[in-house]
Design a protein around this motif. Structure first.
Motif, PDB file in Angstrom:
ATOM      1  N   LYS A  22       0.952  -1.239  -0.126  1.00 57.38           N
ATOM      2  CA  LYS A  22       0.106   0.038   0.124  1.00 57.38           C
ATOM      3  C   LYS A  22       0.936   1.306  -0.007  1.00 57.38           C
ATOM      4  N   LEU A  23       1.858   1.356   0.719  1.00 57.08           N
ATOM      5  CA  LEU A  23       2.903   2.430   0.726  1.00 57.08           C
ATOM      6  C   LEU A  23       3.444   2.585  -0.535  1.00 57.08           C
ATOM      7  N   ARG A  24       3.922   1.651  -0.990  1.00 57.86           N
ATOM      8  CA  ARG A  24       4.610   1.735  -2.368  1.00 57.86           C
ATOM      9  C   ARG A  24       3.540   2.310  -3.498  1.00 57.86           C
ATOM     10  N   SER A  25       2.198   1.891  -3.304  1.00 57.10           N
ATOM     11  CA  SER A  25       1.186   2.422  -4.122  1.00 57.10           C
ATOM     12  C   SER A  25       0.827   3.965  -3.934  1.00 57.10           C
ATOM     13  N   GLU A  26       1.538   4.281  -2.852  1.00 55.01           N
ATOM     14  CA  GLU A  26       1.195   5.786  -2.461  1.00 55.01           C
ATOM     15  C   GLU A  26       2.237   6.509  -2.912  1.00 55.01           C
ATOM     16  N   GLY A  27       3.360   5.869  -3.601  1.00 58.83           N
ATOM     17  CA  GLY A  27       4.524   6.620  -3.963  1.00 58.83           C
ATOM     18  C   GLY A  27       5.958   6.429  -3.191  1.00 58.83           C
ATOM     19  N   PHE A  28       5.669   5.700  -2.301  1.00 57.58           N
ATOM     20  CA  PHE A  28       6.865   5.626  -1.317  1.00 57.58           C
ATOM     21  C   PHE A  28       7.956   4.499  -2.132  1.00 57.58           C
ATOM     22  N   ALA A  29       9.232   4.934  -2.248  1.00 60.64           N
ATOM     23  CA  ALA A  29      10.076   3.880  -2.818  1.00 60.64           C
ATOM     24  C   ALA A  29      10.518   2.941  -1.800  1.00 60.64           C
ATOM     25  N   PRO A  30      11.190   1.795  -1.932  1.00 60.05           N
ATOM     26  CA  PRO A  30      11.501   0.784  -1.170  1.00 60.05           C
ATOM     27  C   PRO A  30      12.452   1.416  -0.090  1.00 60.05           C
ATOM     28  N   GLU A  31      13.286   2.429  -0.429  1.00 61.49           N
ATOM     29  CA  GLU A  31      14.454   3.026   0.438  1.00 61.49           C
ATOM     30  C   GLU A  31      13.589   4.141   1.306  1.00 61.49           C
ATOM     31  N   CYS A  80      14.661 -11.328   9.334  1.00 60.87           N
ATOM     32  CA  CYS A  80      14.005 -11.811   7.977  1.00 60.87           C
ATOM     33  C   CYS A  80      14.930 -11.286   6.870  1.00 60.87           C
ATOM     34  N   ASP A  81      14.971 -12.060   5.716  1.00 55.74           N
ATOM     35  CA  ASP A  81      15.645 -11.308   4.647  1.00 55.74           C
ATOM     36  C   ASP A  81      14.516 -11.149   3.500  1.00 55.74           C
ATOM     37  N   LYS A  82      13.274 -11.693   3.927  1.00 60.51           N
ATOM     38  CA  LYS A  82      11.987 -11.206   3.079  1.00 60.51           C
ATOM     39  C   LYS A  82      10.879 -11.087   3.917  1.00 60.51           C
ATOM     40  N   ILE A  83       9.916 -10.113   3.647  1.00 56.50           N
ATOM     41  CA  ILE A  83       8.713 -10.160   4.292  1.00 56.50           C
ATOM     42  C   ILE A  83       7.556 -10.237   2.937  1.00 56.50           C
ATOM     43  N   GLY A  84       7.305 -11.630   3.111  1.00 60.01           N
ATOM     44  CA  GLY A  84       6.369 -12.371   1.946  1.00 60.01           C
ATOM     45  C   GLY A  84       7.273 -12.318   0.793  1.00 60.01           C
ATOM     46  N   ALA A  85       7.225 -11.690  -0.211  1.00 60.34           N
ATOM     47  CA  ALA A  85       7.956 -11.789  -1.375  1.00 60.34           C
ATOM     48  C   ALA A  85       8.921 -10.400  -1.679  1.00 60.34           C
ATOM     49  N   ILE A  86       8.827  -9.669  -0.464  1.00 65.58           N
ATOM     50  CA  ILE A  86       9.637  -8.313  -0.685  1.00 65.58           C
ATOM     51  C   ILE A  86      10.730  -8.620   0.233  1.00 65.58           C
ATOM     52  N   PRO A  87      11.993  -8.309  -0.658  1.00 65.83           N
ATOM     53  CA  PRO A  87      13.421  -8.308   0.119  1.00 65.83           C
ATOM     54  C   PRO A  87      13.484  -7.241   0.958  1.00 65.83           C
ATOM     55  N   VAL A  88      14.298  -7.619   2.203  1.00 61.47           N
ATOM     56  CA  VAL A  88      14.457  -6.453   3.165  1.00 61.47           C
ATOM     57  C   VAL A  88      16.025  -6.801   3.699  1.00 61.47           C
ATOM     58  N   VAL A  89      16.550  -5.715   4.066  1.00 61.16           N
ATOM     59  CA  VAL A  89      17.997  -5.764   4.633  1.00 61.16           C
ATOM     60  C   VAL A  89      18.168  -5.089   5.862  1.00 61.16           C
ATOM     61  N   ARG A  90      18.939  -5.352   6.492  1.00 64.82           N
ATOM     62  CA  ARG A  90      19.455  -4.770   8.026  1.00 64.82           C
ATOM     63  C   ARG A  90      19.918  -3.294   7.706  1.00 64.82           C
ATOM     64  N   ALA A  91      19.681  -2.690   8.877  1.00 62.76           N
ATOM     65  CA  ALA A  91      19.831  -1.218   8.730  1.00 62.76           C
ATOM     66  C   ALA A  91      21.455  -0.765   8.512  1.00 62.76           C
ATOM     67  N   GLU A 106      20.361   1.642   1.336  1.00 58.96           N
ATOM     68  CA  GLU A 106      20.060   2.704   0.517  1.00 58.96           C
ATOM     69  C   GLU A 106      19.044   2.715  -0.619  1.00 58.96           C
ATOM     70  N   HIS A 107      18.602   1.278  -0.782  1.00 57.64           N
ATOM     71  CA  HIS A 107      17.825   0.886  -2.154  1.00 57.64           C
ATOM     72  C   HIS A 107      16.819   0.117  -1.823  1.00 57.64           C
ATOM     73  N   GLN A 108      16.707  -0.225  -0.558  1.00 57.35           N
ATOM     74  CA  GLN A 108      16.060  -1.599  -0.119  1.00 57.35           C
ATOM     75  C   GLN A 108      14.969  -1.161   0.938  1.00 57.35           C
ATOM     76  N   VAL A 109      14.082  -1.772   1.377  1.00 59.29           N
ATOM     77  CA  VAL A 109      13.239  -1.659   2.383  1.00 59.29           C
ATOM     78  C   VAL A 109      14.135  -2.371   3.749  1.00 59.29           C
ATOM     79  N   VAL A 110      14.245  -1.594   4.710  1.00 61.90           N
ATOM     80  CA  VAL A 110      14.976  -2.095   5.945  1.00 61.90           C
ATOM     81  C   VAL A 110      14.012  -2.832   7.002  1.00 61.90           C
ATOM     82  N   ALA A 111      14.423  -3.851   7.459  1.00 53.68           N
ATOM     83  CA  ALA A 111      13.787  -4.675   8.552  1.00 53.68           C
ATOM     84  C   ALA A 111      14.791  -4.718   9.620  1.00 53.68           C
TER      85      ALA A 111
END
Length: 534
Positions: free
Chosen positions: A433-442, A461-472, A478-483
């Motif tokens: 939903k956040l991505r559809s609102e214009g937020f980038a992964p980063e 986790c390395d993924k949330i569902g099908a979404i890849p995530v990385v550590r802080a 700088e290019h991915q969703v952080v978890a």
């Protein structure tokens, strides 16, 4: 699009009394199925612009451009005059030019040639005989026609429209309405709004930087600031200014992730950036007392004290002249032992927020209280609703109306999961939903309220569902969703923060939540079981 006149209630803003009269006549007389637009403006792909006084869509004919010339009109010696003043263009010239541009605009949208006609109306000039000019003779209406305007227009349609042209199958009246632009209510997607707000926050921070000039004379300074008040911005700018003066600056902070982020922008200025324990290990390595860094909690617990006792730089040229200390409320007693030794007879600016101190036993040592002090009391980073949500979740008094407005605006929401196994799917859905609102992964970070060593936390986790995530502290952050955990993300911020892993969190849950929520610059989501969805 329903037929009728546009605007519905009154004409567009104009000083032409003649156009007001024509609008009123069309509004009263327009037959069923016809549409009319006042002041229809267009711009072609080639940059040609035009405006039609009135454009009528006549379903069985095509579009009709009605050129309105108010005031007393007359023609003398082949030249046209309006209230005695010469006209720059002949009455029909502008309308015909506009009609051709409008036809080109329709073609740009894939609509074949639409038959069109042009009529000229002098609503303030009455006449019995039409102008003798050949292109106007049978295509001009006057004040005598206004009371029966539609009837008079109908009488001219055969002369105004060419014969032998077929109407296209496309809904060309709807395209005309699209050009007109019936209603526009500015709405910025949350993600796009975040980028605009970031510029505004930068300006606020720049205003705050004026404080540095007034504080610069203090070699020993303690700055207390609430979450989001600009402590790190001020600390970073202070470090840069002192480095520009030729001083050797050491920037110390609490988390590896913040150190890594700061290092990108401070390295070029020659500023060293470390966490206190990692700087201690660096000193031990420089002193030849440490070859490899052990990965044990015991080593990191004692390393600062060991460096304070055995590995301080021996020469002045190797010692920093300025120490900037950020997130000081989280330092251990051993960390403070090293900072105190480094700060002796040096410039030392300390930034801290007691409200974000997670460990109750960790306090600032007595020697810091002898310093000049300053307090930053305004939060610039977070929307007010985020702070209100933090108060509500702590059980404190809060503004319920503001929270409801924030929920409706999408700024702060609680998302309930029916079961523990459903939390991950809810998180994936909220990221989508956040991505559809214009937020980038980063722009997005998922923050766990649990510690790094807790089993099953989102920070592992390395993924949330099908979404890849990385550590802080990942180079890919700088290019991915952080978890990551609330502690490892301290000092950082992102436009969108999703807080989760609420389960089994009993120890200082209110502080954990406050730290996590205040990482957000624009929107927050809280996802978990046993919460009231909003």
């Amino acid at each position: 699009m329903a037929p009728g006149i546009w605007p519905r209630s009154q004409p567009r803003s104009t000083q032409s009394h003649a156009e007001h009269r024509v609008y009123a006549a069309l509004k009263a007389q327009l037959p069923p199925g016809w549409s009319a637009w006042h002041s229809l403006r267009i711009r072609t792909n080639k940059g040609m612009e035009g405006e039609g006084d009135f454009v009528l869509a006549i379903p069985e004919r095509g579009f009709l451009v009605l050129e309105v010339k108010g005031g007393q009109m007359e023609m003398r010696d082949g030249c046209w005059y309006q209230n005695g003043e010469p006209l720059e263009h002949a009455p029909r010239e502008q309308a015909l030019d506009y009609a051709k541009k409008l036809l080109a605009r329709l073609k740009e949208l894939g609509c074949p040639s639409v038959p069109f006609g042009v009529l000229t109306l002098f609503p303030d000039t009455s006449f019995s005989t039409a102008p003798g000019q050949d292109d106007l003779n049978s295509l001009t209406l006057g004040a005598q026609d206004v009371p029966w305007l539609i009837e008079s227009i109908r009488a001219k349609l055969d002369q105004a429209f060419p014969e032998g042209y077929l109407l296209p199958k496309q809904n060309w009246p709807a395209l005309l309405h699209r050009f007109w632009g019936e209603t526009w209510v500015p709405k910025l997607k949350l993600g796009h709004k975040a980028k605009v707000d970031a510029e505004d926050r930068l300006m606020l921070d720049r205003e705050q930087l004026r404080l540095i000039d007034s504080l610069a004379a203090n070699p020993l300074l303690l700055v207390e600031g609430v979450a989001g008040s600009g402590k790190t911005i001020l600390a970073r700018e202070s470090a840069l200014r002192m480095a520009r003066e030729g001083k050797r600056v050491l920037y110390l902070c609490y988390t590896d992730a913040l150190a890594q982020w700061l290092r990108h922008s401070l390295d070029e200025a020659g500023i060293e950036v470390f966490t206190v324990p990692r700087y201690a290990a660096h000193l031990l390595q420089q002193a030849g007392q440490l070859e490899a860094i052990p990965a044990t909690p015991e080593f990191w617990f004692h390393v600062s004290l060991q460096a304070a006792a055995d590995a301080l730089p021996e020469t002045e040229a190797l010692r920093p002249e300025v120490i900037i200390l950020d997130e000081a409320q989280d330092l251990t007693e051993n960390d403070w032992a090293l900072v105190e030794e480094l700060a002796r007879e040096r410039v030392c600016w300390i930034f801290h927020d007691p409200a974000q101190g997670f460990w109750q036993e960790r306090t600032l040592p007595a020697w810091t209280g002898a310093r000049a002090s300053f307090r930053l009391s305004t939060c610039y980073r977070c929307p007010p609703a985020v702070l209100e949500l933090s108060r509500m979740l702590r059980g404190d008094a809060h503004d319920a109306e503001l929270l409801e407005q924030a929920r409706e605006a999408g700024i702060a929401r609680m998302i309930a999961a029916p079961s523990e196994s459903a939390v991950m799917a809810k998180l994936e859905n909220e990221i989508g939903k956040l991505r559809s609102e214009g937020f980038a992964p980063e722009d997005i970070a998922v923050i766990s309220l649990r510690g790094q060593t807790a089993a099953g936390g989102i920070g592992r986790c390395d993924k949330i569902g099908a979404i890849p995530v990385v550590r802080a502290d990942s180079p890919q952050m700088e290019h991915q969703v952080v978890a990551d955990t609330f502690l490892r993300f301290k000092g950082l911020e992102r436009p969108a923060i999703i807080v989760t892993d609420l389960r089994l969190v009993k120890d200082r849950a209110d502080v954990r939540m406050h730290i996590a929520l205040t990482r957000a610059t624009d929107v927050v989501r809280v996802v978990g079981m046993d919460i009231v969805e909003s």
